[in-house]
Design a protein around this motif. Structure first.
Motif, PDB file in Angstrom:
ATOM      1  N   UNK A  66      17.435  49.382  12.940  1.00 17.39           N
ATOM      2  CA  UNK A  66      18.194  48.289  12.324  1.00 17.39           C
ATOM      3  C   UNK A  66      19.686  48.525  12.480  1.00 17.39           C
ATOM      4  N   UNK A  67      20.135  49.751  12.240  1.00 14.12           N
ATOM      5  CA  UNK A  67      21.563  50.068  12.366  1.00 14.12           C
ATOM      6  C   UNK A  67      22.051  49.897  13.800  1.00 14.12           C
ATOM      7  N   UNK A  68      21.225  50.297  14.771  1.00 16.13           N
ATOM      8  CA  UNK A  68      21.596  50.135  16.185  1.00 16.13           C
ATOM      9  C   UNK A  68      21.712  48.646  16.529  1.00 16.13           C
ATOM     10  N   UNK A  69      20.724  47.862  16.109  1.00 12.77           N
ATOM     11  CA  UNK A  69      20.765  46.412  16.358  1.00 12.77           C
ATOM     12  C   UNK A  69      21.976  45.779  15.683  1.00 12.77           C
ATOM     13  N   UNK A  70      22.216  46.143  14.429  1.00  9.41           N
ATOM     14  CA  UNK A  70      23.347  45.576  13.680  1.00  9.41           C
ATOM     15  C   UNK A  70      24.670  45.901  14.355  1.00  9.41           C
ATOM     16  N   UNK A  71      24.808  47.123  14.839  1.00  5.74           N
ATOM     17  CA  UNK A  71      26.047  47.524  15.520  1.00  5.74           C
ATOM     18  C   UNK A  71      26.239  46.727  16.808  1.00  5.74           C
ATOM     19  N   UNK A  72      25.181  46.652  17.611  1.00 10.78           N
ATOM     20  CA  UNK A  72      25.277  45.948  18.893  1.00 10.78           C
ATOM     21  C   UNK A  72      25.582  44.462  18.694  1.00 10.78           C
ATOM     22  N   UNK A  73      24.894  43.830  17.761  1.00  5.96           N
ATOM     23  CA  UNK A  73      25.067  42.385  17.565  1.00  5.96           C
ATOM     24  C   UNK A  73      26.355  42.048  16.818  1.00  5.96           C
ATOM     25  N   UNK A  74      26.770  42.900  15.889  1.00  2.72           N
ATOM     26  CA  UNK A  74      27.939  42.585  15.072  1.00  2.72           C
ATOM     27  C   UNK A  74      29.259  42.859  15.770  1.00  2.72           C
ATOM     28  N   UNK A  75      29.318  43.924  16.570  1.00  2.00           N
ATOM     29  CA  UNK A  75      30.603  44.330  17.138  1.00  2.00           C
ATOM     30  C   UNK A  75      30.830  43.839  18.563  1.00  2.00           C
ATOM     31  N   UNK A  76      29.823  43.224  19.198  1.00  2.00           N
ATOM     32  CA  UNK A  76      30.072  42.623  20.511  1.00  2.00           C
ATOM     33  C   UNK A  76      30.728  41.261  20.307  1.00  2.00           C
ATOM     34  N   UNK A  77      31.562  40.841  21.251  1.00  2.84           N
ATOM     35  CA  UNK A  77      32.254  39.556  21.085  1.00  2.84           C
ATOM     36  C   UNK A  77      31.278  38.391  20.978  1.00  2.84           C
ATOM     37  N   UNK A  78      31.616  37.471  20.139  1.00  3.18           N
ATOM     38  CA  UNK A  78      30.841  36.254  19.930  1.00  3.18           C
ATOM     39  C   UNK A  78      31.737  35.248  19.230  1.00  3.18           C
ATOM     40  N   UNK A  79      31.199  34.125  18.820  1.00  4.87           N
ATOM     41  CA  UNK A  79      32.032  33.110  18.168  1.00  4.87           C
ATOM     42  C   UNK A  79      32.746  33.635  16.926  1.00  4.87           C
ATOM     43  N   UNK A  80      32.058  34.396  16.094  1.00  3.00           N
ATOM     44  CA  UNK A  80      32.665  34.874  14.847  1.00  3.00           C
ATOM     45  C   UNK A  80      33.812  35.842  15.107  1.00  3.00           C
ATOM     46  N   UNK A  81      33.569  36.860  15.920  1.00  5.77           N
ATOM     47  CA  UNK A  81      34.606  37.860  16.161  1.00  5.77           C
ATOM     48  C   UNK A  81      35.781  37.258  16.933  1.00  5.77           C
ATOM     49  N   UNK A  82      35.499  36.348  17.844  1.00  4.63           N
ATOM     50  CA  UNK A  82      36.567  35.683  18.590  1.00  4.63           C
ATOM     51  C   UNK A  82      37.448  34.869  17.656  1.00  4.63           C
ATOM     52  N   UNK A  83      36.822  34.112  16.761  1.00  2.00           N
ATOM     53  CA  UNK A  83      37.605  33.314  15.817  1.00  2.00           C
ATOM     54  C   UNK A  83      38.358  34.185  14.826  1.00  2.00           C
ATOM     55  N   UNK A  84      37.756  35.271  14.378  1.00  2.00           N
ATOM     56  CA  UNK A  84      38.462  36.186  13.470  1.00  2.00           C
ATOM     57  C   UNK A  84      39.732  36.717  14.128  1.00  2.00           C
ATOM     58  N   UNK A  85      39.614  37.126  15.390  1.00  2.00           N
ATOM     59  CA  UNK A  85      40.768  37.637  16.132  1.00  2.00           C
ATOM     60  C   UNK A  85      41.824  36.556  16.301  1.00  2.00           C
ATOM     61  N   UNK A  86      41.401  35.382  16.737  1.00  2.00           N
ATOM     62  CA  UNK A  86      42.348  34.294  17.013  1.00  2.00           C
ATOM     63  C   UNK A  86      43.030  33.804  15.741  1.00  2.00           C
ATOM     64  N   UNK A  87      42.276  33.666  14.657  1.00  2.00           N
ATOM     65  CA  UNK A  87      42.878  33.198  13.403  1.00  2.00           C
ATOM     66  C   UNK A  87      43.930  34.178  12.899  1.00  2.00           C
ATOM     67  N   UNK A  88      43.630  35.471  12.944  1.00  2.00           N
ATOM     68  CA  UNK A  88      44.586  36.470  12.470  1.00  2.00           C
ATOM     69  C   UNK A  88      45.810  36.557  13.379  1.00  2.00           C
TER      70      UNK A  88
END
Length: 199
Positions: A9-31
């Motif tokens: 679960x931790x491996x999956x969570x790390x891979x899915x959460x920290x790879x670029x996607x709509x959420x992380x892209x928007x977080x970066x752009x908004x900040x």
């Protein structure tokens, strides 16, 4: 939950959460465009919306979406349309003053709603429900472990990307750097939308 499953679960969570996607892209752009405080509404919205999606999938919504192709296509279409619209807004914002004038703004409820049209969020929620929750006698106990872990990963990954965007803010304010940064972030959103079309 056995240690082997928890580690997976931790491996999956790390891979899915920290790879670029709509959420992380928007977080970066908004900040980068509006500062870390303005991005925090979205950063907090992601784990709230995704947790709601996970709970609804565990309650049976995921099975309905998988069973009804028209519903899957509708979710995809709305998600793709929204990502392309955000990409367009982002690509047109070349100065911090334009972003501050709300040309680029994604609020808390928009961030929550985005999770329900984010194909990456659906894939993760359905994978977790199928692999770690459904079919196990201790499903409720497993959810009590899985949910806080995934909340922490969703929040931490988006906060990390937002912090990176905030650190770049002053450097991006010079010349046309912000315009090119925003266009690069828009390209990531467009690439995500294209991936959603092919998925």
């Amino acid at each position: 939950m056995p240690l082997v499953e928890f580690t997976a679960l931790l491996v999956l969570a790390t891979a899915m959460s920290f790879t670029p996607g709509p959420n992380t892209t928007l977080s970066t752009a908004l900040a980068a465009n509006r500062g870390l405080p303005a991005a925090m509404r979205f950063v907090v919205a992601v784990p709230v919306g995704w947790s709601a999606l996970l709970l609804l999938c565990a309650a049976g919504l995921g099975a309905i979406v998988v069973a009804v192709p028209a519903l899957r296509w509708a979710i995809k279409a709305v998600g793709i349309g929204y990502l392309l619209w955000l990409a367009l807004k982002l690509a047109q914002s070349g100065r911090l003053s334009e972003a501050d004038a709300a040309r680029l703004s994604v609020g808390f409820w928009q961030g929550v709603a985005l999770q329900f049209v984010n194909i990456k969020a659906w894939l993760l929620a359905l994978t977790i429900v199928a692999g770690w929750i459904v079919g196990h006698e201790d499903g409720h106990a497993r959810m009590a472990v899985v949910l806080p872990v995934m909340l922490a990963f969703a929040f931490t990954s988006n906060l990390a990307y937002a912090a990176m965007g905030a650190l770049l803010r002053r450097w991006l304010a010079q010349g046309r750097r912000l315009l090119w940064f925003n266009r690069a972030m828009a390209c990531v959103l467009v690439a995500t939308a294209l991936w959603m079309v092919a998925a």
